[in-house]
Design a protein around this motif. Structure first.
Motif, PDB file in Angstrom:
ATOM      1  N   LYS A   1       0.497  10.724  -0.635  1.00  0.00           N
ATOM      2  CA  LYS A   1      -0.530  11.054  -0.946  1.00  0.00           C
ATOM      3  C   LYS A   1      -0.878  10.892  -2.207  1.00  0.00           C
ATOM      4  O   LYS A   1      -1.963  10.401  -2.655  1.00  0.00           O
ATOM      5  CB  LYS A   1      -0.870  12.419  -0.277  1.00  0.00           C
TER       6      LYS A   1
ATOM      7  N   MET B   1       0.798  -1.301  -0.177  1.00  0.00           N
ATOM      8  CA  MET B   1       0.146  -0.120   0.039  1.00  0.00           C
ATOM      9  C   MET B   1       0.501   1.146   0.003  1.00  0.00           C
ATOM     10  O   MET B   1       1.813   1.275   0.561  1.00  0.00           O
ATOM     11  CB  MET B   1      -0.921   0.062   1.318  1.00  0.00           C
TER      12      MET B   1
ATOM     13  N   LYS C   1      -1.517   7.358  -3.210  1.00  0.00           N
ATOM     14  CA  LYS C   1      -2.627   6.866  -2.879  1.00  0.00           C
ATOM     15  C   LYS C   1      -3.734   7.134  -3.709  1.00  0.00           C
ATOM     16  O   LYS C   1      -4.614   6.484  -4.121  1.00  0.00           O
ATOM     17  CB  LYS C   1      -2.914   7.174  -1.451  1.00  0.00           C
TER      18      LYS C   1
END
Length: 87
Positions: free
Chosen positions: A5, A1, A8
């Motif tokens: 930012k 993951m 993401k």
């Protein structure tokens, strides 16, 4: 993951685009199958109508880079030939 930012955000955007592409590809395949079913049933008018619906969707998929333009050309040619060959 991803931790960054922007990374993401790219994950979210990529998944959204993937879902859109899956739906568009599925629609394209369904329309091709509809033409082939109409040809197999022997109804030339239905086959022509199904091809008229499928053709712009195939062209749009090629324009947007969803599938290669030669693949679309091959499908269109095959479908048109099968309709033309009907009695």
């Amino acid at each position: 993951m991803p931790n960054i930012k922007s990374a993401k955000k790219r994950v979210v955007i990529s998944e959204k685009a993937r879902q859109h592409n899956v739906a568009a590809r599925s629609k394209m395949r369904t329309l091709i199958k509809n033409v082939l079913k109409a040809v197999e049933s022997g109804d030339k008018e239905a086959a022509k109508n199904a091809f008229a619906v499928a053709e712009p969707v195939l062209d749009r998929a090629a324009c947007k880079g969803l599938v290669h333009k030669n693949k679309v050309a091959r499908h269109k040619s095959k479908l048109a030939a099968s309709i033309k060959a009907m009695n």
